[in-house]
Design a protein around this motif. Structure first.
Motif, PDB file in Angstrom:
ATOM      1  N   MET A   1      -5.732   0.962   0.929  1.00  0.00           N
ATOM      2  CA  MET A   1      -4.535   1.795   0.855  1.00  0.00           C
ATOM      3  C   MET A   1      -3.480   1.080   0.032  1.00  0.00           C
ATOM      4  O   MET A   1      -3.295  -0.118   0.152  1.00  0.00           O
ATOM      5  N   SER A   2      -2.733   1.811  -0.796  1.00  0.00           N
ATOM      6  CA  SER A   2      -1.706   1.207  -1.631  1.00  0.00           C
ATOM      7  C   SER A   2      -0.633   0.600  -0.742  1.00  0.00           C
ATOM      8  O   SER A   2      -0.238   1.155   0.269  1.00  0.00           O
ATOM      9  N   GLY A   3      -0.129  -0.583  -1.174  1.00  0.00           N
ATOM     10  CA  GLY A   3       0.969  -1.227  -0.480  1.00  0.00           C
ATOM     11  C   GLY A   3       0.553  -2.028   0.728  1.00  0.00           C
ATOM     12  O   GLY A   3       1.376  -2.639   1.378  1.00  0.00           O
ATOM     13  N   GLN A  20       0.748  -2.990  -3.951  1.00  0.00           N
ATOM     14  CA  GLN A  20       0.893  -2.064  -5.076  1.00  0.00           C
ATOM     15  C   GLN A  20       1.899  -0.979  -4.736  1.00  0.00           C
ATOM     16  O   GLN A  20       1.960  -0.484  -3.603  1.00  0.00           O
ATOM     17  N   CYS A  21       2.653  -0.611  -5.739  1.00  0.00           N
ATOM     18  CA  CYS A  21       3.628   0.465  -5.596  1.00  0.00           C
ATOM     19  C   CYS A  21       2.902   1.795  -5.376  1.00  0.00           C
ATOM     20  O   CYS A  21       1.973   2.141  -6.129  1.00  0.00           O
ATOM     21  N   GLU A  22       3.311   2.537  -4.350  1.00  0.00           N
ATOM     22  CA  GLU A  22       2.692   3.830  -4.077  1.00  0.00           C
ATOM     23  C   GLU A  22       3.003   4.853  -5.164  1.00  0.00           C
ATOM     24  O   GLU A  22       2.307   5.854  -5.295  1.00  0.00           O
ATOM     25  N   SER A  23       4.045   4.567  -5.968  1.00  0.00           N
ATOM     26  CA  SER A  23       4.459   5.530  -6.988  1.00  0.00           C
ATOM     27  C   SER A  23       3.776   5.292  -8.335  1.00  0.00           C
ATOM     28  O   SER A  23       3.238   6.215  -8.938  1.00  0.00           O
ATOM     29  N   GLY A  25       1.842   2.081  -9.053  1.00  0.00           N
ATOM     30  CA  GLY A  25       0.736   1.140  -9.010  1.00  0.00           C
ATOM     31  C   GLY A  25       1.080  -0.268  -9.439  1.00  0.00           C
ATOM     32  O   GLY A  25       0.215  -1.155  -9.383  1.00  0.00           O
ATOM     33  N   CYS A  39       9.845  -2.065  -6.309  1.00  0.00           N
ATOM     34  CA  CYS A  39       9.075  -2.078  -7.551  1.00  0.00           C
ATOM     35  C   CYS A  39      10.043  -2.240  -8.718  1.00  0.00           C
ATOM     36  O   CYS A  39      10.932  -1.387  -8.921  1.00  0.00           O
ATOM     37  N   HIS A  44      10.787   2.176  -7.126  1.00  0.00           N
ATOM     38  CA  HIS A  44      10.361   2.700  -5.825  1.00  0.00           C
ATOM     39  C   HIS A  44      10.556   1.643  -4.741  1.00  0.00           C
ATOM     40  O   HIS A  44      10.409   0.447  -4.977  1.00  0.00           O
ATOM     41  N   GLN A  46       9.623   0.510  -0.653  1.00  0.00           N
ATOM     42  CA  GLN A  46       8.757   0.700   0.504  1.00  0.00           C
ATOM     43  C   GLN A  46       9.208  -0.242   1.617  1.00  0.00           C
ATOM     44  O   GLN A  46       9.408  -1.436   1.389  1.00  0.00           O
TER      45      GLN A  46
END
Length: 379
Positions: A1-3, A20-23, A25, A39, A44, A46
């Motif tokens: 899963m991202s992040g 990793q950035c969910e928006s 990458g 990010c 972005h 999180q």
């Protein structure tokens, strides 16, 4: 899963955490003073997931005897890849495809060590509170207050030059101590006697007091519980630097989570647990000696015997945040560190030869002027 980071397995190869950035990458980094990752590519944000076990009350204290005997559970250990600096001795953890970098403490180029090292995991850390800009401002203020520092160095250091954020390794030690002692208590008493002195060329008798010490044998016991005796677990920074960065607010310790390391570096410990424990014991004994002197009382004390006993001994491996900078100015290297929790600064002391010479000339002129006016008034 991202992040979300990969999960380490006990005894497995070094685990590389990528957030990793969910928006978009791109890689995320921890935002100092905040509980979130940001990010730099798309902006972005999180939040760092709240997890059970974070917070000072949940930090794991490990049994010291097991640590000294290298008998800790496998889940308390992990494999590390690192680079070692041949100049200052720092051991910097690396991940991914990194094979070479500049040492964040002294700017010396370093290359990847061969193999991995099995080390005790950190139990907690103090997250970065100061941003790089705030650390650079603190450094500039510190340089500006230095007497006889080169005028251009503060300006040079403020020109947006990159600083490195790094988590420095420390040990903390807890222990309950009970100490029996024997010694001597010294109490002052005074006697008077007549002495002859010369006043305006004529003898006179004066009464003077002489101080003596009455020593009395004493013995007793003192107790002291030690909590979080802090020992620097590396050799890259000299002891005066570590002393100048104190105090640390250890109440801000959080349970270790790799989220806080995102975008920063971490230094692996090079002072082994047994050596750190030896240094902590020395600190504890200094405190115990002070306790004994207070317990003896009187005006002076002599300690003849100390029999300390320690119980309930535990330890933690923790990481504390510093910003570092290594500058070359007029063919000389200067190294600085900033406590990324409080803003305390320490560094190499630069000197300006012409400022010192100017001050010496001014002092000489002032002395000459005072001598001249004293001479003219005496005529």
């Amino acid at each position: 899963m991202s992040g979300m980071p990969k999960v380490a397995r006990a005894g497995a190869a070094p685990v590389e955490h990528h957030f990793q950035c969910e928006s978009c990458g791109a890689d995320l980094r921890f935002a100092p003073g905040q509980e979130r990752l940001v990010c730099d590519h798309c902006g972005h944000v999180q939040d760092i997931p709240k997890a059970t076990g974070r917070g000072l009350a949940h930090l794991r204290e490990l049994p010291l005897a097991a640590g000294l005997a290298a008998d800790l559970p496998a889940e308390e250990m992990e494999e590390h890849r690192s680079v070692s600096c041949p100049n200052c001795g720092a051991s910097i953890e690396v991940s991914g495809a990194d094979h070479a970098l500049n040492c964040p403490f002294c700017a010396t180029p370093v290359v990847l060590d061969t193999g991995t090292k099995r080390l005790i995991k950190p139990q907690g850390l103090v997250p970065f509170q100061l941003t790089e800009e705030e650390a650079r401002a603190a450094l500039g203020r510190w340089l500006g207050r230095l007497w006889f520092a080169p005028s251009g160095l503060a300006q040079y250091a403020r020109r947006g030059r990159k600083m490195s954020g790094i988590y420095a390794p420390f040990w903390t030690f807890d222990a309950a101590s009970r100490t029996g002692y024997s010694g001597q208590r010294g109490d002052y008493y005074y006697t008077t006697r007549q002495v002859q002195v010369m006043v305006d060329g004529r003898p006179q008798m004066r009464t003077v007091q002489e101080r003596h010490i009455r020593w009395t044998p004493v013995s007793g016991r003192v107790a002291r519980d030690f909590d979080d005796v802090l020992i620097y677990a590396a050799r890259s920074l000299p002891p005066p630097y570590i002393a100048a960065l104190q105090p640390w607010d250890l109440s801000a310790l959080q349970g270790y989570a790799p989220d806080y390391i995102a975008g920063f570096e971490a230094e692996a410990y090079t002072v082994e647990l047994h050596e750190g424990h030896h240094l902590a014991r020395a600190e504890m004994l200094r405190v115990i000696q002070s306790d004994v002197r207070r317990d003896i009382g009187g005006d002076e004390q002599q300690i003849g015997r100390l029999d300390p006993a320690f119980a309930a001994e535990t330890f933690k491996h923790v990481l504390l945040p510093v910003w570092t900078a290594a500058y070359r100015y007029r063919d000389r290297s200067y190294r600085f560190v900033v406590n990324a929790q409080t803003g305390a600064v320490q560094g190499d002391r630069p000197w300006s030869a012409w400022k010192i010479a100017f001050a010496v000339i001014l002092a000489a002129l002032a002395i000459a002027a005072i001598a001249y006016f004293s001479q003219t008034q005496g005529q």
